[in-house]
Motif scaffolding. Structure first.
Motif, PDB file in Angstrom:
ATOM      1  N   TRP A   1     -18.582  12.150   5.347  1.00 48.95           N
ATOM      2  CA  TRP A   1     -19.221  13.293   6.007  1.00 48.95           C
ATOM      3  C   TRP A   1     -19.654  14.253   4.909  1.00 48.95           C
ATOM      4  CZ3 TRP A   1     -21.159  14.234  10.585  1.00 48.95           C
ATOM      5  CH2 TRP A   1     -21.371  15.547  11.019  1.00 48.95           C
TER       6      TRP A   1
ATOM      7  N   GLN B   1     -24.422  17.537   6.299  1.00 48.48           N
ATOM      8  CA  GLN B   1     -24.082  17.334   7.706  1.00 48.48           C
ATOM      9  C   GLN B   1     -23.159  18.440   8.208  1.00 48.48           C
ATOM     10  OE1 GLN B   1     -22.613  13.482   6.873  1.00 48.48           O
ATOM     11  NE2 GLN B   1     -24.522  12.432   7.425  1.00 48.48           N
TER      12      GLN B   1
ATOM     13  N   ALA C   1     -20.955  12.881  15.503  1.00 49.19           N
ATOM     14  CA  ALA C   1     -20.353  13.802  14.544  1.00 49.19           C
ATOM     15  C   ALA C   1     -18.890  14.055  14.868  1.00 49.19           C
ATOM     16  CB  ALA C   1     -21.122  15.122  14.531  1.00 49.19           C
TER      17      ALA C   1
ATOM     18  N   ARG D   1     -16.116  12.887  12.140  1.00 51.42           N
ATOM     19  CA  ARG D   1     -15.191  13.828  11.511  1.00 51.42           C
ATOM     20  C   ARG D   1     -13.739  13.510  11.868  1.00 51.42           C
ATOM     21  NH1 ARG D   1     -18.609  17.852  13.581  1.00 51.42           N
ATOM     22  NH2 ARG D   1     -16.853  18.947  14.566  1.00 51.42           N
TER      23      ARG D   1
ATOM     24  N   ILE E   1     -27.722  13.342  10.701  1.00 48.23           N
ATOM     25  CA  ILE E   1     -26.396  12.837  11.059  1.00 48.23           C
ATOM     26  C   ILE E   1     -26.419  11.349  11.395  1.00 48.23           C
ATOM     27  CG2 ILE E   1     -24.606  12.978  12.858  1.00 48.23           C
ATOM     28  CD1 ILE E   1     -25.180  16.037  12.856  1.00 48.23           C
TER      29      ILE E   1
END
Length: 402
Positions: free
Chosen positions: A21, A25, A246, A250, A305
């Motif tokens: 990540w 982003q 996302a 994460r 993303i």
């Protein structure tokens, strides 16, 4: 690439499971922004997590281990996940512009007076505009919504219920986006869009942070021992798909689920962008039954993303969407009946089509151990059209569950 009568499947050569990540982003979607969105939205009257329904019957006939459907039909009474994004972005606009004048939301009289001076606007296929209009009505500002030529009268009336003035544009969705921006620039209005483009990125970030709440709810509701192995996500401009991806990226890093994007064949902007390896617009009237996905240009923020975490993209026919609506309404294969709009079933039906195709099963690593998550992004947001397609009213379907 696999091409059957039901779907087109294209793998993404840019996808990298080990990709970290990045700071770029994180500047779009991040934990701090999500925490703020969650705290705000969950405090609104009427907030409740939407159900995560098991579709064990469809899973069995598809030859996979588990299938779950995040049902957004009840979200804030607006009937779609869009309630999480547009209304939250309206709130952020009001807070940010008030702060520039030294006004706090806690000063209700001053904040209310400030809100009355503002007009928010956007272009919509239906659901996002309804959310923006609801947010404007709830928080006390003015609202003008642009719809394009093929948006149904039923969806127009649903937006008008929340006090918005409607402007119908000639052309397709992308033409209405342009007209909304040009008009807003001239009139001093504020565009609250769910798509980003050059020079316009801050507000779509807030929209997407709101969408992340849906994904976070699904993580908390997930009943299986391990996380989903696959998530099938309908696209449109890509804000929803990017927000869900996302949240899982994460949370799980390289162990995140396989992400499969789903485009209507008549507006396959993500299919063409993945094929080209860069954002690529598609032209024409974009006239798909899946009206909420009828977009010709992807969001630049979503591309940042999804370009490395979207493993594949599927192009889906309108006929498949019709069958999906009917399948859920009937409770086919023994599942409890569900009310789903045209755009809600794209991810589900891409999974069903891929699972039925031997080549696609291998490409997407679908087998009896697969645990699949899909998002039912809307209920019957146009009840008249729903009855025409399914043959029964949404109320009649719900009565079967009573």
């Amino acid at each position: 690439m696999s091409n059957t009568s039901e779907l087109i499947l294209l793998t993404n050569p840019l996808a990298r499971r080990e990709a970290p990540w990045t700071a770029a982003q994180d500047a779009i979607l991040n934990d701090a922004g999500f925490a703020r969105a969650k705290a705000t939205i969950t405090a609104w009257p009427g907030y409740a997590p939407t159900p995560l329904a098991s579709l064990g019957g469809i899973a069995a006939v598809s030859g996979i281990g588990a299938l779950y459907y995040k049902d957004e039909a009840s979200r804030f009474g607006l009937g779609s996940f869009k309630a999480l994004g547009g209304a939250y972005a309206v709130w952020r606009v009001l807070c940010d512009t008030a702060a520039e004048k030294g006004i706090s939301p806690d000063d209700r009289e001053a904040f209310t007076a400030h809100a009355r001076t503002l007009t928010v606007t956007c272009a919509t296929d239906g659901n996002h505009g309804r959310s923006v209009a609801w947010g404007a009505q709830t928080f006390g500002c003015n609202c003008v919504i642009f719809i394009h030529a093929t948006v149904s009268e039923g969806r127009k009336r649903e937006i008008e219920r929340y006090g918005a003035r409607i402007v119908r544009s000639a052309g397709n969705y992308d033409d209405s986006v342009h007209e909304a921006q040009v008009t807003a620039d001239r009139e001093g209005w504020i565009v609250v869009s769910d798509t980003s483009y050059e020079g316009y990125t801050d507000i779509p970030k807030d929209v997407m942070q709101g969408y992340e709440l849906m994904a976070a709810e699904a993580i908390g509701q997930w009943p299986e021992a391990g996380p989903p192995t696959h998530i099938f996500l309908q696209t449109g401009v890509g804000g929803l798909a990017a927000a869900v991806a996302a949240q899982y990226w994460r949370r799980y890093g390289a162990d995140r689920p396989m992400i499969v994007l789903v485009d209507p064949l008549q507006s396959a902007c993500w299919l063409e962008s993945i094929r080209a390896g860069q954002p690529t617009a598609v032209k024409g009237d974009l006239d798909t039954l899946m009206a909420g996905l009828a977009c010709g240009e992807i969001s630049a923020l979503a591309w940042e993303i999804l370009r490395h975490c979207a493993d594949a993209v599927v192009g889906l026919s309108d006929d498949a969407a019709v069958d999906g609506m009917r399948m859920l309404a009937e409770g086919r294969h023994g599942d409890a009946p569900l009310v789903a709009g045209e755009s809600a079933v794209a991810g589900l039906m891409a999974l069903v089509a891929a699972a039925a195709d031997p080549e696609a099963r291998v490409t997407l690593q679908l087998d009896i151990g697969s645990r699949v998550l899909v998002f039912g992004t809307e209920g019957a947001t146009d009840p008249g059209l729903y009855r025409e397609i399914v043959g029964r009213s949404p109320e009649a379907i719900r009565e079967r569950l009573a």
